[in-house]
Design an enzyme around this catalytic site. Structure first.
Site, PDB file in Angstrom:
ATOM      1  N   LYS A 188       7.770   7.013  11.762  1.00  0.00           N
ATOM      2  CA  LYS A 188       7.012   5.765  11.899  1.00  0.00           C
ATOM      3  C   LYS A 188       5.602   5.915  11.315  1.00  0.00           C
ATOM      4  O   LYS A 188       5.125   5.054  10.571  1.00  0.00           O
ATOM      5  CB  LYS A 188       6.939   5.388  13.384  1.00  0.00           C
ATOM      6  CG  LYS A 188       5.932   4.327  13.716  1.00  0.00           C
ATOM      7  CD  LYS A 188       6.373   2.971  13.238  1.00  0.00           C
ATOM      8  CE  LYS A 188       5.230   1.982  13.317  1.00  0.00           C
ATOM      9  NZ  LYS A 188       5.630   0.634  13.026  1.00  0.00           N
ATOM     10  N   CYS A 218      -1.612  -1.955  12.895  1.00  0.00           N
ATOM     11  CA  CYS A 218      -0.638  -0.901  12.576  1.00  0.00           C
ATOM     12  C   CYS A 218      -1.149  -0.017  11.458  1.00  0.00           C
ATOM     13  O   CYS A 218      -1.485   1.144  11.666  1.00  0.00           O
ATOM     14  CB  CYS A 218       0.677  -1.529  12.139  1.00  0.00           C
ATOM     15  SG  CYS A 218       1.309  -2.706  13.320  1.00  0.00           S
TER      16      CYS A 218
HETATM   17  N1  SAJ Z   1      -2.058  -5.569   2.290  1.00  0.00           N
HETATM   18  C1  SAJ Z   1      -2.739  -5.497   1.075  1.00  0.00           C
HETATM   19  N2  SAJ Z   1      -2.007  -5.354  -0.060  1.00  0.00           N
HETATM   20  C2  SAJ Z   1      -0.657  -5.268  -0.047  1.00  0.00           C
HETATM   21  C3  SAJ Z   1       0.032  -5.324   1.187  1.00  0.00           C
HETATM   22  C4  SAJ Z   1      -0.696  -5.472   2.337  1.00  0.00           C
HETATM   23  O1  SAJ Z   1      -3.969  -5.563   1.028  1.00  0.00           O
HETATM   24  O2  SAJ Z   1      -0.072  -5.154  -1.123  1.00  0.00           O
HETATM   25  C5  SAJ Z   1      -2.824  -5.706   3.544  1.00  0.00           C
HETATM   26  C6  SAJ Z   1      -2.479  -6.967   4.330  1.00  0.00           C
HETATM   27  O3  SAJ Z   1      -3.203  -8.088   3.873  1.00  0.00           O
HETATM   28  C7  SAJ Z   1      -2.863  -6.549   5.736  1.00  0.00           C
HETATM   29  C8  SAJ Z   1      -2.496  -5.062   5.754  1.00  0.00           C
HETATM   30  O4  SAJ Z   1      -2.447  -4.654   4.405  1.00  0.00           O
HETATM   31  O5  SAJ Z   1      -4.253  -6.667   5.975  1.00  0.00           O
HETATM   32  C9  SAJ Z   1      -1.177  -4.759   6.436  1.00  0.00           C
HETATM   33  O6  SAJ Z   1      -0.204  -5.748   6.121  1.00  0.00           O
HETATM   34  P1  SAJ Z   1       1.339  -5.407   5.839  1.00  0.00           P
HETATM   35  O7  SAJ Z   1       2.031  -6.663   5.566  1.00  0.00           O
HETATM   36  O8  SAJ Z   1       1.434  -4.327   4.820  1.00  0.00           O
HETATM   37  O9  SAJ Z   1       1.819  -4.718   7.179  1.00  0.00           O
HETATM   38  P2  SAJ Z   1       1.792  -5.116   8.752  1.00  0.00           P
HETATM   39  O10 SAJ Z   1       0.638  -4.410   9.381  1.00  0.00           O
HETATM   40  O11 SAJ Z   1       1.947  -6.565   8.969  1.00  0.00           O
HETATM   41  O12 SAJ Z   1       3.168  -4.409   9.189  1.00  0.00           O
HETATM   42  C10 SAJ Z   1       3.352  -3.015   8.935  1.00  0.00           C
HETATM   43  C11 SAJ Z   1       4.742  -2.813   8.300  1.00  0.00           C
HETATM   44  N3  SAJ Z   1       4.882  -1.437   7.816  1.00  0.00           N
HETATM   45  C12 SAJ Z   1       5.285  -1.176   6.568  1.00  0.00           C
HETATM   46  O13 SAJ Z   1       5.527  -2.026   5.750  1.00  0.00           O
HETATM   47  C13 SAJ Z   1       5.449   0.275   6.203  1.00  0.00           C
HETATM   48  C14 SAJ Z   1       5.812  -3.147   9.336  1.00  0.00           C
HETATM   49  O14 SAJ Z   1       7.089  -2.869   8.814  1.00  0.00           O
HETATM   50  C15 SAJ Z   1       5.559  -2.330  10.613  1.00  0.00           C
HETATM   51  O15 SAJ Z   1       6.512  -2.644  11.609  1.00  0.00           O
HETATM   52  C16 SAJ Z   1       4.194  -2.709  11.145  1.00  0.00           C
HETATM   53  O16 SAJ Z   1       3.216  -2.326  10.164  1.00  0.00           O
HETATM   54  C17 SAJ Z   1       3.918  -1.996  12.435  1.00  0.00           C
HETATM   55  O17 SAJ Z   1       3.973  -2.641  13.489  1.00  0.00           O
HETATM   56  O18 SAJ Z   1       3.725  -0.771  12.416  1.00  0.00           O
END
Ligand code: SAJ
Length: 424
Positions: free
Chosen positions: A205, A259
């Site tokens: 994780k 996360c």
């Molecule tokens: N973000 C960027 N650029 C990107 C992707 C995301 O700047 O290309 C930013 C988003 O705007 C946000 C942050 O990163 O601020 C996180 O967003 P996210 O969509 O990547 O992830 P979370 O936090 O919504 O969910 C993540 C997921 N983990 C992965 O994709 C490896 C999800 O599957 C997990 O279940 C979750 O964390 C968790 O609860 O741990």
């Protein structure tokens, strides 16, 4: 193993969807939380979490009687712990909620029960923290009761879909515990179920979210370099991504939520001398709001005396969650650099964030603005028509921090258009 009753501890972003889905499959579920406001709301049929499909599902399983909401833990065949694990000011995991949840199970633990920890936790939490607490019941883990770690991996905004479809990792403290976990989740999981040991599952994780954090960090760092060389980062990324083994993510305002900006620290904390790359990525992502604030100030010739209409406060597009939001951090930095910022977040119109002046209507933000900043690529913002906005604001500049708007359309409507690492 068969499970007909389940107690889910923690009715947050994860616990509530899980409790509801188990209940919809015929399991008698008690959803427990210590927060009485949340409990009262749920008892009245109101989900406090905005997630597609969840409100309807909660109403349905409450009405069928399969989901009961309570402030007390009750006896059950299985227990799921889904409580928050934030970090404290030293960036160390704050396990108080996991410890309290484990303690609350002790009086109800019976021979043959299964306990699952879902909360993201530092390596060895299941074996070194949860096991000794549960064994205070006088029962022995692995012999009298079963215990496993199974991380949630769902993406906010797609939770109900992903919790069914995603592959599921179940790390038992022994093989029988992992197999019992599989029997429980098989009730609704359609993705592959992989069995392993508890510490491996904890590490898996943390590795997933750390991998994503580092990949976003390199995208953010590339955006800063592109800005220095007057290269359009979006064009550069789209070309680089044509390479069959390159997949650069999106630069933006930074990394938020609860996360990806937290979990990497659990690995750093566990072995700081072994994690320099993880720490560096964290500091790049944490520094992105400051980079943007300077960039915006440069574009408009200083922020002193400027009024900014700031669109979006959520931590990412199309969710109402403003926890650890980098957009909110950017607003605070713009304010401390002398701007007046009127923030508009349609998905959470009254977020009550410290140091942030929030308005309920887009028009209130726009009317006196010199500059419009797009901080979150919500669909509703992407759909805005520049020509219509031109009628609502005298703003000279538009700054798109997330590459959601078409430069030419905004220029045609009479705005000076800038964005994160868009060529000038
Ligand atoms: N973000 C960027 N650029 C990107 C992707 C995301 O700047 O290309 C930013 C988003 O705007 C946000 C942050 O990163 O601020 C996180 O967003 P996210 O969509 O990547 O992830 P979370 O936090 O919504 O969910 C993540 C997921 N983990 C992965 O994709 C490896 C999800 O599957 C997990 O279940 C979750 O964390 C968790 O609860 O741990």
């Amino acid at each position: 193993m068969k499970f007909s009753t389940l107690c889910v501890i923690g009715m947050g972003y994860i616990g509530l969807p899980y409790a509801s889905v188990f209940a919809s499959k015929g399991v008698r579920v008690t959803g427990m939380d210590t927060n009485t406001a949340i409990i009262e709301g749920l008892q009245a049929g109101k989900s406090h979490i905005v997630e597609p499909g969840l409100q309807e599902l909660v109403v349905k399983v409450l009405a069928s009687g399969h989901l009961t909401i309570s402030t007390e833990v009750v006896s059950a065949d299985a227990f799921i712990i889904a409580v928050p694990t934030p970090f404290d000011t030293d960036k160390r995991a704050d396990l108080r909620a996991v410890i309290a949840a484990s303690q609350s199970i002790v009086p109800h633990l019976r021979r043959g029960n299964l306990v699952i920890l879902e909360s993201t936790s530092p390596p060895r939490t299941t074996t070194d923290v949860v096991t000794p607490i549960l064994e205070k019941s006088g029962l022995k883990a692995g012999e009298d009761f079963l215990l496993a770690y199974s991380p949630e991996r769902v993406l906010p905004g797609r939770i109900l879909q992903e919790l069914v479809e995603n592959p599921r990792v179940i790390g038992g403290i022994d093989r029988s515990s992992a197999e019992a976990g599989r029997d429980l989740y098989q009730i609704f999981v359609q993705g592959e179920i992989i069995l392993t040991d508890a510490t491996t599952a904890e590490m898996v994780k943390l590795m997933e979210n750390t991998f994503r954090d580092i990949n976003i960090a390199i995208a953010n760092e590339f955006s800063r370099l592109a800005d220095a060389f007057n290269v359009d980062i979006w064009e550069a990324i789209s070309i680089a991504n044509l390479h069959p083994r390159v997949q650069i993510l999106r630069p933006g305002v930074g990394v938020g939520g609860h996360c990806i900006d937290v979990d990497p620290w659990f690995l750093v904390e566990a072995a700081p001398e072994r994690a320099p790359l993880i720490r560096a990525a964290r500091s790049v992502n944490d520094g992105q709001p400051a980079f943007l604030a300077e960039n915006i100030a440069r574009v408009v010739g200083g922020l002193e005396g400027k009024t900014i209409a700031f669109l979006g406060l959520a931590f990412k597009p199309n969710v109402d969650d403003v926890r650890e939001s980098p957009a909110a951090e950017l607003v605070r930095l713009l304010v401390s650099a002398g701007a007046r910022v009127l923030a508009y977040e349609p998905l959470k119109p009254a977020a009550n964030l410290q140091g942030i002046e929030q308005v309920e209507h887009l028009e209130d933000a726009l009317s006196g603005a010199h500059l419009v900043v797009l901080g979150v690529a919500h669909e509703v913002f992407k759909a805005l028509d520049p020509a219509e906005l031109r009628l609502k604001t005298k703003a000279e500049w538009v700054y798109d921090a997330v590459n959601a708007w078409d430069k030419h359309a905004w220029e045609a409507a009479g705005f000076k258009f800038h964005g994160l690492a868009r060529r000038n």
